[in-house]
Design an enzyme around this catalytic site. Sequence first.
Site, mmCIF file in Angstrom:
data_model
loop_
_atom_site.group_PDB
_atom_site.id
_atom_site.type_symbol
_atom_site.label_atom_id
_atom_site.label_comp_id
_atom_site.label_asym_id
_atom_site.label_seq_id
_atom_site.Cartn_x
_atom_site.Cartn_y
_atom_site.Cartn_z
ATOM 1 N N HIS A 44 0.839 -1.193 0.000
ATOM 2 C CA HIS A 44 0.000 0.000 0.000
ATOM 3 C C HIS A 44 0.871 1.238 0.000
ATOM 4 O O HIS A 44 0.924 1.966 0.979
ATOM 5 C CB HIS A 44 -0.895 -0.002 1.248
ATOM 6 N N GLU A 131 -6.122 -8.684 3.099
ATOM 7 C CA GLU A 131 -5.592 -9.787 3.918
ATOM 8 C C GLU A 131 -6.741 -10.615 4.497
ATOM 9 O O GLU A 131 -6.697 -11.848 4.508
ATOM 10 C CB GLU A 131 -4.720 -9.239 5.056
ATOM 11 N N THR A 169 -3.541 -9.517 10.873
ATOM 12 C CA THR A 169 -2.229 -9.280 11.506
ATOM 13 C C THR A 169 -2.044 -7.840 11.990
ATOM 14 O O THR A 169 -1.296 -7.596 12.934
ATOM 15 C CB THR A 169 -1.070 -9.599 10.532
ATOM 16 N N SER A 225 -3.246 2.553 3.535
ATOM 17 C CA SER A 225 -2.591 1.531 4.361
ATOM 18 C C SER A 225 -3.307 1.414 5.703
ATOM 19 O O SER A 225 -3.348 2.355 6.489
ATOM 20 C CB SER A 225 -1.124 1.929 4.560
ATOM 21 N N SER A 226 -3.856 0.228 5.963
ATOM 22 C CA SER A 226 -4.653 0.091 7.190
ATOM 23 C C SER A 226 -3.784 0.201 8.426
ATOM 24 O O SER A 226 -4.183 0.779 9.433
ATOM 25 C CB SER A 226 -5.444 -1.216 7.149
ATOM 26 N N SER A 269 4.439 0.010 5.167
ATOM 27 C CA SER A 269 4.691 0.054 3.727
ATOM 28 C C SER A 269 5.323 1.373 3.284
ATOM 29 O O SER A 269 5.256 1.735 2.116
ATOM 30 C CB SER A 269 3.377 -0.207 2.985
#
Length: 286
Positions: A44, A131, A169, A225-226, A269
Amino acid sequence: MEIIRAKTAGFCFGVRRAVETVYKQLEKNGGENTGIYTFGPIIHNEEVVKDMEKKGVRVLRTEEELKQLEKGTVIIRSHGVAEQVYREMEANGLEIIDATCPFVKKIHNIVKKESGEGKHIVIIGNPDHPEVEGIRGWAGADVTVVQTPEEAEKFSAGEGKKVCIVSQTTFNYNKFKELVEILSKKSYDVSVLNTICNATKERQTEARSIAEEVDAMIVIGDKHSSNTQKLFEICQNACKDTYYIQTLDDLDLNQLGSVETVGITAGASTPNNIIEEVQNNVRIIF
Ligand code: SF4
């Protein structure tokens, strides 16, 4: 001005491994694209993905696109994919290079095994995250994704069914605990596997402790990006002057004018060069 940069800022092991896999494959092909694809952006981070695209790596964005591909090498990113996606690629005769993070692969294996033994799988995470979609694709029909306390309260499994709980995760550990507590109060035979990655926990803990100390906090990472979004949430709770930026261009340095200490952290990331550019500019200007 004092700058405190988190030691855990930037690429985690799984992301570094996935990014290196793409560049190694490009090198093997003489730096030229000869049919290298990633299924979804490899990480990401727009900057990294753009660089790869410039070198000829194509991103397949949907399963439809993947199904239509008849030739080439497909690199699976660190988020992993559903079991069925491997079958589709194999059926098309594509070369598969699997860069699924080993920590995510471990969840696939757990879910497949426990589901095979007849358990209802609960994935604690964001249902829209790739994911989680991938993990879901290793379970049978009895699988539920739980993200909120309300969803945990509403959860029900079949009569006499055993329940196995795993986590995305990058999920926040405290929220995971809260949801597990709610689910455990129900009268099921529940096994809980905390599959939150240590890299995430360490990054979150360090970010919180830096944010508590500083006057302003900068969180660097892609907007999609989580794990960066969660870092931002954590930092903002500890320090109200928290800024979420993708690159230096998003940072209004005037906002930092009157502060004495600045903390910097970054999502898993975020490449090192972007973190360094931000750090150096904050240092030069103040
Ligand atoms: S955060 Fe952890 S699980 Fe996710 S890619 Fe990085 S090392 Fe792997």
